[in-house]
Design a protein around this motif. Structure first.
Motif, short mmCIF file in Angstrom:
data_model
loop_
_atom_site.label_atom_id
_atom_site.label_comp_id
_atom_site.label_asym_id
_atom_site.label_seq_id
_atom_site.Cartn_x
_atom_site.Cartn_y
_atom_site.Cartn_z
N GLU A 104 0.83 -1.20 0.00
CA GLU A 104 0.00 0.00 0.00
C GLU A 104 0.87 1.26 0.00
O GLU A 104 0.58 2.24 -0.68
CB GLU A 104 -0.91 -0.02 1.24
N LEU A 105 1.98 1.20 0.75
CA LEU A 105 2.79 2.40 0.94
C LEU A 105 3.91 2.56 -0.09
O LEU A 105 4.39 3.66 -0.31
CB LEU A 105 3.39 2.41 2.36
N LEU A 106 4.34 1.46 -0.69
CA LEU A 106 5.42 1.56 -1.68
C LEU A 106 5.00 1.12 -3.08
O LEU A 106 5.77 1.22 -4.02
CB LEU A 106 6.66 0.77 -1.24
N GLY A 107 3.77 0.63 -3.23
CA GLY A 107 3.28 0.31 -4.56
C GLY A 107 3.47 -1.13 -4.98
O GLY A 107 2.83 -1.59 -5.93
N ALA A 145 -11.61 3.27 -5.95
CA ALA A 145 -10.39 2.57 -5.57
C ALA A 145 -10.09 2.92 -4.12
O ALA A 145 -10.15 4.09 -3.74
CB ALA A 145 -9.23 3.01 -6.45
N TYR A 146 -9.83 1.90 -3.34
CA TYR A 146 -9.59 2.14 -1.91
C TYR A 146 -8.18 1.74 -1.51
O TYR A 146 -7.72 2.04 -0.42
CB TYR A 146 -10.62 1.38 -1.06
N ARG A 147 -7.48 1.02 -2.40
CA ARG A 147 -6.09 0.68 -2.16
C ARG A 147 -5.29 1.39 -3.25
O ARG A 147 -5.68 1.39 -4.41
CB ARG A 147 -5.86 -0.84 -2.28
N THR A 148 -4.14 1.95 -2.87
CA THR A 148 -3.37 2.67 -3.88
C THR A 148 -2.95 1.74 -5.01
O THR A 148 -2.84 2.16 -6.15
CB THR A 148 -2.11 3.30 -3.25
N VAL A 149 -2.75 0.46 -4.69
CA VAL A 149 -2.34 -0.48 -5.73
C VAL A 149 -3.46 -0.74 -6.74
O VAL A 149 -3.20 -1.22 -7.84
CB VAL A 149 -1.87 -1.83 -5.13
N ASP A 150 -4.70 -0.45 -6.37
CA ASP A 150 -5.82 -0.67 -7.29
C ASP A 150 -6.22 0.61 -8.03
O ASP A 150 -7.11 0.57 -8.88
CB ASP A 150 -7.06 -1.14 -6.51
#
Lengths: 507, 428
Positions: A292-295, A404-409
């Protein structure tokens, strides 16, 4: 007497705690730096403005205000980054942001129809638990073991929210779906591929899947024997077989036997998930929060792929410390953002072949985007407990369009880009009538055009315009000295800035 | 989400390995070598999506000599031996450019799962985000600077029930026109025009500044999330072009043309599909819901089928008049058929075991009837076909290799159509 001892042991334990977040981060840096190409001592760090923006988005879910950004830029203290991490991680907003992460990690199905109605209550409850300092494993235990029975005002304390029945409702009350949810999303173990039949090359068998599902069969009403859960069975569809609860790890694990009353298999499974020695829970949480924090996750979860030893060691170290610190999610987030990997320049990896976990440029989640737009326009972030229903609905409408709720998504479609350029909610942010920042600047004749433009840049991008940009702004007529059209001009510039890739990414 | 640091390495090596096992392109090459028609002649697909599971036994495979047929009647078409339901009096004139597959058979009787299968060609699998056929086609036919997207979905039911680009990402995502449209006025693309207060003014200074700032920010950096967001913004800016607005403006059609298509959401959706086909959009779908006829089947099917007849036949006419019929493949289908046995409420329930699909246009639809069902309509008797076969056939018509692999969101590549798919020989 007993309490004194407990206290003494606790104190001893605290004294024995080896290092703070920063010291763990330093150990991680040492481990991971071995992955950098020879001759490179450390990843190139990002500048201060980028760091503040990045860490604010990650820890409190919004960009810094212009005032925060300018204050940080002028700090000369070498500990400035560590201090800001501590400030942000301990704020109530951090609990909310982490609650969104936890909810979308554990119940991703509640991000879309037909279960999205469960998301607000689930997040509110998780956020409350995090604010109260509840350990994450305990939060998980409560969510998995939540009773079918209606709850009465959450016991003694009326201010406490009751545990949401998300695991039941988001899985249509079906044991096999609850089992797949509790293993897949809480532990990162995907048993569901074995639901229909055995797969020759997969680690799990169909029996193992249904033995897990057996824990999720409800107890018969009126059951009082404390071991009743063990006798619970479930039939495997399209077969003649019936199985009882058994852990897919093969462990013969029993819950705390001091229990006087009957507990359900689900409660037993929840205890197993949340116990300190569970070897999946902490690892999965750490790896996912890292992603989540680094992708990207720290360590691959695919059985056929390998991660470098240094990454494995870092995951082990972080998981171990996370357990030791009573599954404190805020501690974990603060530690990850204190690493050099997190604080590196997002372009630090260009032209380098390396297994070092360089931070990736990430998109903004729907909530991050809305809250950042609010801050940029000079409005306070929306609070569900204080704001009007209309305001809250506007935020949820916006987030529904950017689901989108997760940065990866976080992805961006042309339809979403259109909404951000021309949509009615964005219009509200841009037009002077509902943009306090533009309104204020337009009504301040003592400010020059340059000062107004500088202010807009700080509010949206957390920096001042650079020379090249000043030239462009001038060429395009954005620096025109004309008081009558200033509001309109600043509105348009605001529109430009919030539509830039720079604003729309965490870079 | 794909986990793991060696994502790129893993995928590329695996792709290379599998390409070696199934040589790329050879599949289509074999088709061509077998004397089949020019596979790349079809330029676009129009999917008329009948949401809810149409009673195909009352549309394309009517059982007039069995009680299961109920009151449904047939009419002759221009093609000897090919009969349609009497609701299709206009479409019957175009039978020479139609083909009916009467032998579709699947195992999914739940709407959600069946819709997934019918639209993606795969049964749902935990964790795999399969793309719709529309997204697969848009992905294959991607034109970087096109003003219009490669996949337009007109009047779809509520997402995420349908229309998803899955693991192919947002460049293949559908542009939605009138989601859950209730009236013809709802057939609009949202947010295509600037804020009302700004509309009359020159947009150039802000758009130019935005593009310059993005170019500078993205300059010289490797492809990342930033690039993806930048290109979505570029696509959106292209879509704000007046020509695109014009494409969606049905008022540019004459009143009589609009009447011909039927003044219904579906009819006007078909007209819009024609306008988009003229502008080279490779995949357009028009949805018509209401086919879940557990009760009052015959009246409801009758009224829905007449809407289909107006829209579908007008589309055939216009494509023909514009010389586009051979290069446009039209698919008319839902997610399954309905029980041949009529239930107590004069309705029909879900029946995936035997159902029909109508295909039209393209170079290969020439009045064929593919496969057959039993006299009572309950089972497929000859040439059973699965959804993957249908998808492989559509792909073959477009010149897309159905065995091509796409990188997915899980740790393995996934083929356009299921590896077991066989093309429907009569239709390629």
């Amino acid at each position: 007497m007993k309490h004194t001892w407990t206290l003494a042991i606790l104190l001893l334990l605290l004294a024995a705690l080896p290092c703070s977040a920063n010291e763990i981060a330093a150990q991680i840096d040492k481990q991971l730096n071995s992955l950098l190409p020879a001759g490179t001592a450390a990843a190139v760090p990002c500048d201060e403005a980028t760091f503040l923006r990045r860490v604010s988005l990650d820890l409190i879910g919004r960009i810094p205000t212009a005032a925060e950004a300018q204050a940080f830029a002028s700090r000369k203290n070498p500990n400035a980054r560590a201090e800001v991490i501590a400030e942000l991680a301990n704020s109530p907003a951090a609990a909310q942001r982490l609650a969104t992460f936890v909810r979308s990690l554990w119940f991703p199905q509640t991000s879309v129809a037909p279960y999205e109605y469960l998301a607000p209550d689930t997040e509110a409850w998780v956020a409350q638990q995090l604010r109260r300092g509840e350990p994450l494993n305990e939060i998980a235990r409560q969510l998995i073991s939540v009773s079918y029975a209606p709850q009465t005002g959450a016991g003694k304390n009326e201010a406490l929210l009751s545990v949401p029945k998300t695991i039941i409702e988001a899985n249509d009350h079906r044991p096999e779906r609850m089992a797949a949810n509790a293993t897949g999303e809480f532990l990162g173990v995907d048993l569901s591929c074995a639901q229909c039949h055995d797969h020759p090359f997969h680690a799990w068998s169909q029996d193992q899947f249904w033995q897990t599902a057996a824990y999720f069969e409800p107890l018969k009403s009126g059951e009082t024997a404390h071991d009743a859960w063990q006798k619970q069975t479930i039939a495997i569809p399209d077969t003649e077989r019936t199985v009882s609860p058994a852990l897919f790890t093969g462990e013969s694990w029993s819950p705390d036997v001091a229990l006087a009353t009957a507990i359900s298999g689900r409660e037993v499974f929840a205890q197993w998930v949340s116990q300190q020695s569970n070897r999946y829970f902490a690892r999965w949480t750490v790896n996912q929060l890292w992603a989540e924090l680094l992708g990207e996750p720290l360590v691959t979860l695919h059985p056929e792929q390998f991660s470098p030893a240094a990454r494995e060691q870092t995951l082990e170290l972080l998981s171990h410390e996370f357990v030791k610190r009573r599954f404190d999610l805020r501690w974990l987030a603060s530690t990850i953002v204190a690493t050099q990997a997190y604080q590196a320049k997002s372009t630090a990896n260009s032209g380098i072949e390396s297994e070092y976990p360089f931070i990736q440029v990430r998109g903004l989640t729907g909530p991050q985007l809305f809250d950042s737009l609010s801050v940029a326009a000079g409005r306070p972030p929306i609070r569900t407990d204080l704001d009007s229903a209309e305001t809250i609905v506007r935020r949820s409408d916006f987030v529904a369009a950017f689901p989108a709720y997760r940065t990866v998504d976080a992805q961006r479609s042309a339809t979403q880009a259109l909404a951000l350029m021309n949509g009615p909610i964005v219009e509200q942010f841009c037009v002077p009538q509902s943009n306090p920042l533009v309104q204020g600047l337009a009504a301040a004749p003592f400010l020059s055009e340059e000062e107004c433009v500088t202010s807009l840049f700080w509010s949206t991008l957390g920096r001042a315009p650079h020379d090249e940009e000043w030239k462009r702004l001038s060429q395009r007529g954005f620096l025109q000295e004309d008081a009558d059209t200033r509001a309109r001009r600043l509105s348009e510039l605001f529109w430009v800035l919030i539509n830039t890739v720079e604003f729309n990414t965490n870079h | 989400m794909l986990q793991g640091i060696s994502r790129r390495l893993f995928c590329s090596s695996l792709m290379a390995a599998s390409t070696a096992a199934v040589p790329g392109g050879s599949w289509l090459h074999n088709l061509a070598a077998a004397g089949k028609s020019d596979t790349a002649k079809v330029q676009r697909v129009i999917l008329l999506w009948l949401h809810g599971g149409p009673a195909t036994i009352d549309l394309w495979d009517v059982k007039t000599d069995h009680e299961n047929g109920g009151p449904s009647r047939e009419i002759a078409t221009k093609t000897p031996g090919l009969k349609f339901s009497d609701h299709f009096s206009r479409l019957a004139n175009w039978s020479e450019n139609c083909a009916v597959i009467r032998s579709m058979t699947t195992r999914e009787g739940d709407h959600g799962r069946a819709v997934h299968l019918a639209r993606t060609g795969y049964v749902p699998q935990a964790g795999i985000d399969f793309p719709d056929l529309g997204a697969l086609v848009a992905h294959e036919r991607f034109v970087p600077d096109a003003a219009l997207p490669g996949f337009v979905s007109i009047a779809p039911p509520q997402r995420p029930a349908i229309a998803n680009s899955g693991f192919l990402g947002n460049a293949a995502a559908p542009l939605v026109v009138g989601e859950m449209a209730k009236s013809i006025d709802d057939l609009t693309v949202r947010d295509l025009e600037p804020f009302a207060a700004w509309r009359t003014d020159d947009q150039r200074r802000r758009v130019d500044l935005l593009q310059e700032m993005n170019q500078e920010f993205l300059g010289g950096k490797p492809a990342t999330k930033a690039t993806e967001i930048g290109s979505a913004t570029q696509r959106a800016l292209r879509m704000m072009h007046p020509d695109v607005l014009a494409a969606f403006d049905l008022n540019q059609e004459t009143g009589s043309t609009r009447d011909r298509y039927g003044r219904t959401v579906f009819g006007q959706g078909c007209l819009l599909a024609r306008r988009l086909a003229e502008r080279d959009v490779p995949f357009i779908e028009v949805s018509l819901g209401g086919w879940d006829t557990h009760s009052d089947n015959f009246n409801r099917v009758g009224s829905l089928a007449r809407q289909v007849d107006d829209g579908f036949a007008s589309l055939m006419q216009d494509l023909h008049d514009r010389g586009m019929l051979d290069s446009t493949l039209i698919l008319c289908q839902g997610e399954f058929g309905r029980t041949p046995k009529i239930n107590a409420n004069t309705g029909r329930d879900h029946w995936p075991r035997a159902w029909a699909v109508m295909m039209a246009g393209g170079p290969n639809c020439r009045g064929q009837i593919v496969g057959s069902t039993s006299r009572d309509g309950t089972t497929v008797e000859t040439q059973p076909h699965s959804v993957p076969n249908l998808i492989a056939t559509v792909c073959a018509n477009l010149g897309i290799d159905p065995m091509k692999q796409n990188a997915s969101n899980v740790n393995r590549p996934i083929r356009v159509a299921d590896p077991d798919a066989q093309v429907i020989e009569e239709l390629v």
